[in-house]
Design a protein around this motif. Structure first.
Motif, PDB file in Angstrom:
ATOM      1  N   MET A 139       0.826  -1.206   0.000  1.00 12.64           N
ATOM      2  CA  MET A 139       0.000   0.000   0.000  1.00 12.64           C
ATOM      3  C   MET A 139       0.864   1.262   0.000  1.00 12.64           C
ATOM      4  SD  MET A 139      -3.079  -0.429  -0.568  1.00 12.64           S
ATOM      5  CE  MET A 139      -3.445   1.320  -0.375  1.00 12.64           C
ATOM      6  N   GLY A 140       2.078   1.151   0.516  1.00 13.17           N
ATOM      7  CA  GLY A 140       3.008   2.272   0.431  1.00 13.17           C
ATOM      8  C   GLY A 140       3.308   2.608  -1.018  1.00 13.17           C
ATOM      9  N   ILE A 141       3.476   1.573  -1.833  1.00 15.74           N
ATOM     10  CA  ILE A 141       3.724   1.776  -3.257  1.00 15.74           C
ATOM     11  C   ILE A 141       2.522   2.437  -3.916  1.00 15.74           C
ATOM     12  CG2 ILE A 141       4.040   0.546  -5.455  1.00 15.74           C
ATOM     13  CD1 ILE A 141       5.785  -1.473  -3.857  1.00 15.74           C
ATOM     14  N   THR A 142       1.322   2.005  -3.552  1.00 13.50           N
ATOM     15  CA  THR A 142       0.114   2.641  -4.085  1.00 13.50           C
ATOM     16  C   THR A 142       0.043   4.107  -3.671  1.00 13.50           C
ATOM     17  OG1 THR A 142      -1.188   0.606  -4.196  1.00 13.50           O
ATOM     18  CG2 THR A 142      -2.408   2.653  -3.953  1.00 13.50           C
ATOM     19  N   THR A 143       0.358   4.394  -2.427  1.00 11.62           N
ATOM     20  CA  THR A 143       0.361   5.770  -1.942  1.00 11.62           C
ATOM     21  C   THR A 143       1.338   6.626  -2.741  1.00 11.62           C
ATOM     22  OG1 THR A 143      -0.155   5.034   0.296  1.00 11.62           O
ATOM     23  CG2 THR A 143       0.730   7.251   0.079  1.00 11.62           C
ATOM     24  N   LEU A 144       2.554   6.129  -2.901  1.00 12.96           N
ATOM     25  CA  LEU A 144       3.582   6.877  -3.618  1.00 12.96           C
ATOM     26  C   LEU A 144       3.200   7.085  -5.079  1.00 12.96           C
ATOM     27  CD1 LEU A 144       6.746   5.089  -2.168  1.00 12.96           C
ATOM     28  CD2 LEU A 144       5.932   7.379  -1.585  1.00 12.96           C
ATOM     29  N   ALA A 145       2.736   6.022  -5.734  1.00  9.41           N
ATOM     30  CA  ALA A 145       2.443   6.094  -7.166  1.00  9.41           C
ATOM     31  C   ALA A 145       1.258   7.019  -7.455  1.00  9.41           C
ATOM     32  CB  ALA A 145       2.179   4.697  -7.724  1.00  9.41           C
ATOM     33  N   THR A 146       0.184   6.874  -6.684  1.00 12.37           N
ATOM     34  CA  THR A 146      -0.997   7.710  -6.948  1.00 12.37           C
ATOM     35  C   THR A 146      -0.763   9.166  -6.564  1.00 12.37           C
ATOM     36  OG1 THR A 146      -1.938   7.032  -4.809  1.00 12.37           O
ATOM     37  CG2 THR A 146      -2.653   5.821  -6.761  1.00 12.37           C
ATOM     38  N   THR A 147      -0.060   9.394  -5.464  1.00 12.18           N
ATOM     39  CA  THR A 147       0.244  10.771  -5.069  1.00 12.18           C
ATOM     40  C   THR A 147       1.176  11.420  -6.082  1.00 12.18           C
ATOM     41  OG1 THR A 147       0.016  10.169  -2.727  1.00 12.18           O
ATOM     42  CG2 THR A 147       1.114  12.249  -3.219  1.00 12.18           C
TER      43      THR A 147
END
Length: 398
Positions: free
Chosen positions: A309-317
């Motif tokens: 989910m950290g990767i999702t946070t970074l990518a979408t932000t």
């Protein structure tokens, strides 16, 4: 103002608990319970997972393509209700064909909720210069995973796997009441395109295709562990009848991970942080292949939870910051390619595991494609060093 914002943020977190932590990811710990009772193969389990991700892919594409800027709140509520109903109906049928349909619709709804809630919350955070708080919002997925991993064994002990689905739906219905009350668009959000926002140094808009391809490879790789880690653990002597503990570790690590990665991204840069997160995740995915023990599964679960989910946070932000005038479309496109990878991953892993009688080859392949994705991101690091900082607007307290 501060109290209103806190309730708004909690509403966003609860929406992810319902649609993602429960509606989407509860399948992982419930899967071995269903297989134990109904004795269907890993291939069927993979098809079930892929049907969910097929719906997720379609939902992500439509959520990004349909102009919903003025209707995000009502659309979000409709898809939350859909997610809850499909969760409940999973416990009311024994037909694999109906399961495929329900998981497809559930995936469709969860994609809409993720894209719409992300757009609403990230736009609000950007308007008040609190983009780094996105980690708190995305922590809702980890909180949903952790909470459901505690609730599922309790429900299963009393009501079997059928009652587990229904019980989770009832809990989701209660949480949805608060989402309905607290999470909604404001005029400030709708007019974000006219607002100057301060961003960290990020690559230019033309670099989005690199991010998109890497994020698609992440979706292809991570979902193998995301779908089968509990089933793999269940078949070992270390976690027999207690494999949900592994999923609990995933959720526990995921809860603070988004906030931690957001802080690291602000300090190191989003691209460098993404590369590090993907490398760590690939290491965790392949760990049980080379070191089969209880500790290896726990460490693997913690690394997986700390990164996915950290990767999702970074990518979408990062995607939103590169294209702030149309955040929902950018997030929708990223989510679509991510879902495309997820559609392939479980089916491929299920077929390979049925042929090889273990998941070793599938896990190694998953780790490899994630490393490839990390490699594609390297050329974005130079932009973080070169990009000029934007003038910060006046910040106001909450």
């Amino acid at each position: 103002m501060r109290k209103h914002f806190i309730l708004f943020l909690i509403g966003g977190i609860l929406s992810l608990i319902i649609a993602m932590g429960i509606g989407r990811f509860a399948y992982t710990p419930i899967l071995p319970l269903m297989q134990k009772d109904l004795s269907f193969s890993n291939a069927v389990a993979g098809y079930l997972a892929s049907s969910n991700y097929a719906g997720y892919l379609l939902g992500a594409i439509l959520a990004g393509a349909i102009p919903l800027k003025k209707y995000r709140t009502i659309s979000l509520r409709i898809h939350l209700i859909t997610s809850i109903l499909t969760t409940m109906l999973m416990g009311l049928t024994y037909s694999p064909l109906l399961w495929y349909m329900l998981r497809f619709v559930s995936g469709f709804a969860s994609a809409f909720v993720l894209v719409l809630a992300s757009g609403i919350v990230l736009d609000k955070l950007a308007s008040i210069n609190k983009t780094s708080w996105s980690g708190l919002f995305y922590g809702g997925v980890g909180l949903g995973i952790f909470s459901s991993s505690i609730i599922i064994p309790i429900l299963n002990q009393s009501f079997q796997w059928e009652g587990t689905w229904i019980g989770l739906a009832a809990i989701s219905g209660i949480l949805a009441f608060f989402v309905w009350s607290w999470l909604y668009d404001t005029p400030n959000n709708v007019e974000m395109k006219n607002t100057q926002v301060a961003f960290a140094q990020v690559p230019p808009k033309k670099w989005i295709p690199w991010l998109t391809i890497a994020y698609g490879l992440e979706g292809l790789g991570y979902i193998v562990t995301g779908t089968f880690i509990v089933s793999i653990a269940e078949k070992t002597s270390f976690f027999h009848n207690n494999a949900t503990f592994v999923w609990m570790m995933v959720g526990l690590a995921a809860i603070p991970s988004c906030l931690i990665w957001s802080v690291l991204a602000k300090k190191w840069g989003y691209v460098k942080s993404l590369v590090l997160a993907m490398v760590l995740q690939s290491f965790g995915i392949m760990m049980p292949v080379f070191w089969m023990s209880k500790n290896s599964f726990v460490i693997s679960a913690l690394l997986f939870g700390a990164t996915f989910m950290g990767i999702t946070t970074l990518a979408t932000t990062l995607g939103r910051q590169m294209n702030p005038s149309n955040s929902s479309q950018t997030i929708g496109n990223l989510t679509a390619i991510y879902a495309g990878g997820q559609l392939i991953g479980p089916t491929l892993a299920g077929v390979i595991s049925s042929f090889t009688h273990n998941f070793n080859l599938a896990l190694l392949g998953a780790a490899s494609v994630i490393l490839l994705g990390a490699g594609l991101l390297f050329n974005g690091i130079k932009f973080e060093r070169e990009a000029p900082k934007m003038t910060k607007p006046k910040n106001f307290s909450l």
